[in-house]
Write a protein that holds these residues in place. Structure first.
Motif, PDB file in Angstrom:
ATOM      1  N   MET A 153       0.679  -1.523   0.241  1.00 14.91           N
ATOM      2  CA  MET A 153      -0.148  -0.286   0.519  1.00 14.91           C
ATOM      3  C   MET A 153       1.201   1.383   0.325  1.00 14.91           C
ATOM      4  O   MET A 153       0.959   2.326  -0.664  1.00 14.91           O
ATOM      5  CB  MET A 153      -1.021  -0.096   1.088  1.00 14.91           C
ATOM      6  CG  MET A 153      -1.601   0.958   1.463  1.00 14.91           C
ATOM      7  SD  MET A 153      -3.571   1.396   0.024  1.00 14.91           S
ATOM      8  CE  MET A 153      -3.954   2.424   0.440  1.00 14.91           C
ATOM      9  N   ARG A 154       2.062   1.052   0.353  1.00 17.82           N
ATOM     10  CA  ARG A 154       2.893   2.415   1.001  1.00 17.82           C
ATOM     11  C   ARG A 154       3.518   2.732  -0.497  1.00 17.82           C
ATOM     12  O   ARG A 154       3.485   4.014  -0.380  1.00 17.82           O
ATOM     13  CB  ARG A 154       3.752   1.920   2.203  1.00 17.82           C
ATOM     14  CG  ARG A 154       4.663   3.379   2.840  1.00 17.82           C
ATOM     15  CD  ARG A 154       5.458   2.899   3.584  1.00 17.82           C
ATOM     16  NE  ARG A 154       6.716   3.398   3.412  1.00 17.82           N
ATOM     17  CZ  ARG A 154       7.468   3.699   4.173  1.00 17.82           C
ATOM     18  NH1 ARG A 154       7.670   2.678   4.976  1.00 17.82           N
ATOM     19  NH2 ARG A 154       8.440   4.683   4.858  1.00 17.82           N
ATOM     20  N   GLU A 155       3.763   1.633  -1.399  1.00 15.99           N
ATOM     21  CA  GLU A 155       4.746   1.635  -2.432  1.00 15.99           C
ATOM     22  C   GLU A 155       3.648   2.390  -3.284  1.00 15.99           C
ATOM     23  O   GLU A 155       3.673   2.851  -4.209  1.00 15.99           O
ATOM     24  CB  GLU A 155       4.509   0.718  -3.304  1.00 15.99           C
ATOM     25  CG  GLU A 155       5.644  -0.238  -2.370  1.00 15.99           C
ATOM     26  CD  GLU A 155       5.413  -1.010  -1.317  1.00 15.99           C
ATOM     27  OE1 GLU A 155       4.267  -1.062  -1.121  1.00 15.99           O
ATOM     28  OE2 GLU A 155       6.370  -1.787  -0.458  1.00 15.99           O
ATOM     29  N   LYS A 156       2.343   1.870  -3.253  1.00 14.50           N
ATOM     30  CA  LYS A 156       1.230   3.087  -4.228  1.00 14.50           C
ATOM     31  C   LYS A 156       0.961   4.326  -3.758  1.00 14.50           C
ATOM     32  O   LYS A 156       0.217   5.481  -4.816  1.00 14.50           O
ATOM     33  CB  LYS A 156      -0.124   2.061  -4.085  1.00 14.50           C
ATOM     34  CG  LYS A 156       0.037   0.828  -4.744  1.00 14.50           C
ATOM     35  CD  LYS A 156      -1.642   0.577  -4.439  1.00 14.50           C
ATOM     36  CE  LYS A 156      -1.092  -1.531  -5.384  1.00 14.50           C
ATOM     37  NZ  LYS A 156      -1.799  -1.836  -5.198  1.00 14.50           N
ATOM     38  N   LEU A 157       0.511   4.486  -2.946  1.00 15.86           N
ATOM     39  CA  LEU A 157       0.980   5.622  -2.277  1.00 15.86           C
ATOM     40  C   LEU A 157       1.994   6.762  -2.491  1.00 15.86           C
ATOM     41  O   LEU A 157       1.911   7.871  -3.128  1.00 15.86           O
ATOM     42  CB  LEU A 157       0.529   6.023  -0.582  1.00 15.86           C
ATOM     43  CG  LEU A 157       0.923   7.542  -0.128  1.00 15.86           C
ATOM     44  CD1 LEU A 157      -0.565   8.370  -0.774  1.00 15.86           C
ATOM     45  CD2 LEU A 157       1.300   7.418   1.667  1.00 15.86           C
ATOM     46  N   PHE A 158       3.643   6.408  -3.003  1.00 17.23           N
ATOM     47  CA  PHE A 158       4.219   6.749  -3.265  1.00 17.23           C
ATOM     48  C   PHE A 158       4.064   7.322  -4.711  1.00 17.23           C
ATOM     49  O   PHE A 158       4.867   8.014  -5.065  1.00 17.23           O
ATOM     50  CB  PHE A 158       5.668   6.507  -2.669  1.00 17.23           C
ATOM     51  CG  PHE A 158       5.828   6.954  -1.863  1.00 17.23           C
ATOM     52  CD1 PHE A 158       5.388   7.458  -0.785  1.00 17.23           C
ATOM     53  CD2 PHE A 158       6.448   5.625  -0.639  1.00 17.23           C
ATOM     54  CE1 PHE A 158       6.316   8.096   0.370  1.00 17.23           C
ATOM     55  CE2 PHE A 158       7.354   6.136   0.615  1.00 17.23           C
ATOM     56  CZ  PHE A 158       6.853   6.467   1.476  1.00 17.23           C
ATOM     57  N   LEU A 159       3.862   6.299  -5.561  1.00 16.51           N
ATOM     58  CA  LEU A 159       3.343   6.551  -6.507  1.00 16.51           C
ATOM     59  C   LEU A 159       2.984   7.319  -7.644  1.00 16.51           C
ATOM     60  O   LEU A 159       2.640   8.098  -8.111  1.00 16.51           O
ATOM     61  CB  LEU A 159       3.504   5.028  -7.575  1.00 16.51           C
ATOM     62  CG  LEU A 159       4.309   3.741  -7.716  1.00 16.51           C
ATOM     63  CD1 LEU A 159       3.287   2.265  -8.324  1.00 16.51           C
ATOM     64  CD2 LEU A 159       5.570   4.186  -8.980  1.00 16.51           C
TER      65      LEU A 159
END
Length: 69
Positions: free
Chosen positions: A1-7
């Motif tokens: 989930m955190r990676e998608k937020l950064f993207l």
């Protein structure tokens, strides 16, 4: 989930930079636009880097002063 937020944030920053840059470039020149971007980045990242690194300025200043003499 955190990676998608950064993207998503990367895309938002890029798009915002494009829109704001395009509207500001009509008012100012490219030099001032670059200067404003660098100053804003410095204001944001200086406290973050200080918080992460926690430098000891006393240990840094002594060798610099000795080299200058």
């Amino acid at each position: 989930m955190r990676e998608k937020l950064f993207l998503v944030l990367a895309n938002l920053f890029w798009a915002g930079n494009y829109v704001i840059g395009k509207s500001i470039i009509a008012e100012t020149g490219p030099f001032w636009l670059t200067l404003i971007r660098w100053c804003a980045t410095f204001i944001v990242l200086a406290p973050v880097s200080y918080w992460l690194e926690r430098p000891r300025y006393q240990d840094i200043i002594k060798p610099v002063v000795l080299v200058e003499l």
